[in-house]
Design an enzyme around this catalytic site. Structure first.
Site, PDB file in Angstrom:
ATOM      1  N   HIS A   1     -11.903  18.345   2.858  1.00  0.00           N
ATOM      2  CA  HIS A   1     -10.608  17.833   3.317  1.00  0.00           C
ATOM      3  C   HIS A   1     -10.518  16.321   3.108  1.00  0.00           C
ATOM      4  O   HIS A   1     -11.375  15.583   3.584  1.00  0.00           O
ATOM      5  CB  HIS A   1     -10.450  18.176   4.805  1.00  0.00           C
ATOM      6  CG  HIS A   1      -9.107  17.810   5.362  1.00  0.00           C
ATOM      7  ND1 HIS A   1      -8.872  17.721   6.709  1.00  0.00           N
ATOM      8  CD2 HIS A   1      -7.930  17.517   4.749  1.00  0.00           C
ATOM      9  CE1 HIS A   1      -7.613  17.387   6.901  1.00  0.00           C
ATOM     10  NE2 HIS A   1      -7.017  17.267   5.735  1.00  0.00           N
TER      11      HIS A   1
ATOM     12  N   ASP B   1      -4.197  12.540 -18.468  1.00  0.00           N
ATOM     13  CA  ASP B   1      -3.816  12.809 -19.845  1.00  0.00           C
ATOM     14  C   ASP B   1      -4.865  12.241 -20.800  1.00  0.00           C
ATOM     15  O   ASP B   1      -5.865  11.650 -20.383  1.00  0.00           O
ATOM     16  CB  ASP B   1      -2.416  12.254 -20.130  1.00  0.00           C
ATOM     17  CG  ASP B   1      -2.316  10.745 -19.974  1.00  0.00           C
ATOM     18  OD1 ASP B   1      -3.301  10.024 -20.283  1.00  0.00           O
ATOM     19  OD2 ASP B   1      -1.253  10.270 -19.544  1.00  0.00           O
TER      20      ASP B   1
ATOM     21  N   ASP C   1      -3.238  18.724   0.901  1.00  0.00           N
ATOM     22  CA  ASP C   1      -3.458  18.228   2.262  1.00  0.00           C
ATOM     23  C   ASP C   1      -2.135  18.062   3.007  1.00  0.00           C
ATOM     24  O   ASP C   1      -1.307  17.219   2.637  1.00  0.00           O
ATOM     25  CB  ASP C   1      -4.189  16.885   2.187  1.00  0.00           C
ATOM     26  CG  ASP C   1      -4.676  16.412   3.540  1.00  0.00           C
ATOM     27  OD1 ASP C   1      -4.450  17.113   4.546  1.00  0.00           O
ATOM     28  OD2 ASP C   1      -5.303  15.331   3.584  1.00  0.00           O
TER      29      ASP C   1
ATOM     30  N   MET D   1       1.366   8.749 -11.744  1.00  0.00           N
ATOM     31  CA  MET D   1       1.415   7.359 -12.191  1.00  0.00           C
ATOM     32  C   MET D   1       2.866   6.971 -12.475  1.00  0.00           C
ATOM     33  O   MET D   1       3.580   7.682 -13.183  1.00  0.00           O
ATOM     34  CB  MET D   1       0.565   7.149 -13.451  1.00  0.00           C
ATOM     35  CG  MET D   1       0.452   5.666 -13.822  1.00  0.00           C
ATOM     36  SD  MET D   1      -0.384   5.384 -15.394  1.00  0.00           S
ATOM     37  CE  MET D   1      -2.067   5.824 -14.994  1.00  0.00           C
TER      38      MET D   1
ATOM     39  N   TYR E   1      -5.246   3.331 -10.887  1.00  0.00           N
ATOM     40  CA  TYR E   1      -6.647   3.255 -11.336  1.00  0.00           C
ATOM     41  C   TYR E   1      -7.584   3.071 -10.149  1.00  0.00           C
ATOM     42  O   TYR E   1      -8.678   3.638 -10.103  1.00  0.00           O
ATOM     43  CB  TYR E   1      -6.839   2.075 -12.302  1.00  0.00           C
ATOM     44  CG  TYR E   1      -6.185   2.235 -13.659  1.00  0.00           C
ATOM     45  CD1 TYR E   1      -5.832   3.481 -14.166  1.00  0.00           C
ATOM     46  CD2 TYR E   1      -5.934   1.118 -14.453  1.00  0.00           C
ATOM     47  CE1 TYR E   1      -5.240   3.602 -15.413  1.00  0.00           C
ATOM     48  CE2 TYR E   1      -5.351   1.234 -15.712  1.00  0.00           C
ATOM     49  CZ  TYR E   1      -5.007   2.480 -16.184  1.00  0.00           C
ATOM     50  OH  TYR E   1      -4.422   2.601 -17.416  1.00  0.00           O
TER      51      TYR E   1
ATOM     52  N   TYR F   1       2.068   9.319 -19.150  1.00  0.00           N
ATOM     53  CA  TYR F   1       2.221   9.463 -17.697  1.00  0.00           C
ATOM     54  C   TYR F   1       1.899  10.884 -17.205  1.00  0.00           C
ATOM     55  O   TYR F   1       2.423  11.338 -16.206  1.00  0.00           O
ATOM     56  CB  TYR F   1       3.615   9.003 -17.224  1.00  0.00           C
ATOM     57  CG  TYR F   1       3.813   7.541 -17.542  1.00  0.00           C
ATOM     58  CD1 TYR F   1       3.196   6.570 -16.783  1.00  0.00           C
ATOM     59  CD2 TYR F   1       4.565   7.150 -18.655  1.00  0.00           C
ATOM     60  CE1 TYR F   1       3.325   5.219 -17.106  1.00  0.00           C
ATOM     61  CE2 TYR F   1       4.708   5.815 -18.990  1.00  0.00           C
ATOM     62  CZ  TYR F   1       4.080   4.852 -18.215  1.00  0.00           C
ATOM     63  OH  TYR F   1       4.206   3.524 -18.539  1.00  0.00           O
TER      64      TYR F   1
END
Lengths: 150, 150
Positions: free
Chosen positions: A22, A30, A69, A79, A118, A136
């Site tokens: 959890h 990509d 979650d 992104m 990042y 993306y």
């Protein structure tokens, strides 16, 4: 091959999905993402690959087993397009549809600025590289919980 | 925890089950079996553990994902009782019931003499140690195939 398991879920990826708990997160990225260098900073420490699949197929395979979650409002992140924060790339729309299919409509993909992405990716449990060529096509999923059967 | 995956299937066991191919075999053994020494001779090379579960629970977890091999008539084997080759231990009967539940009635547990069993176990893909305390709680399952969906 295993019964009722998407064959894109290779042995090492299955191991990681089961090892995650959890709040641990998985990056699906990509073909342009700095996957190797980021993966070496993660808990797992080495890159997972799903060559030949795009990120939508990868999301479909991962979410067939991994719950998102419900304790947070950004369990699904993407992104943000550089210079166009309101852009809605087709690849994002397709992954959103996969999320909705498995987890209902309560999980909206939250855009994260490229360098912040990042940072979050480096702090994740593991990184899964796909052959997605669309820009993306990078996402972070945070693992949720499965309740007792009672 | 993963959706629809028996939680006894720990990460490393999931990795092994997915890595196994047609004709590879998995040993499920009791607490007295020389699991470590045999496991080091196998393809996987290290022992898998399912502590706290008996071998019937382990068989139930494994067969929820792994198909048995229909190409051979001994895809399910058990250790023969020393000096009583016709004995039918309760643990064998219980594992047979699990096999029947998942794979139908076509897979009869074939007894293998103790030292021949060790040889077959050493040539297997991996060994899974359980907390089974009943004697002769040792089995070998050979993996089968899953056909294309179309």
């Amino acid at each position: 091959m295993l019964k009722n398991i998407n064959p894109l879920l290779n042995p090492d990826l299955l191991q990681v999905l089961a090892a995650m708990g959890h709040g641990d997160s998985l990056v699906l990225c990509d073909a342009n993402f700095p996957a190797e260098s980021v993966a070496r900073k993660t808990s797992h420490g080495s890159l997972l690959r799903m060559d030949g699949a795009n990120v939508v197929e990868a999301a479909n395979a991962v979410l067939s087993l991994m719950p998102l979650d419900t304790f947070i409002d950004d369990a699904a992140q993407c992104m943000e397009v550089v210079g166009e924060p309101d852009a809605q790339p087709i690849v994002k729309q397709e992954v959103q549809a996969v999320i909705n299919q498995y987890e209902g409509n309560g999980f909206i993909l939250r855009p994260v600025e490229r360098f912040a992405f990042y940072e979050k990716a480096s702090a994740s449990y593991a990184v899964l590289a796909t052959s997605e060529r669309r820009f993306y096509g990078c996402f972070i999923f945070t693992k949720g919980v499965i309740p007792p059967e009672v």
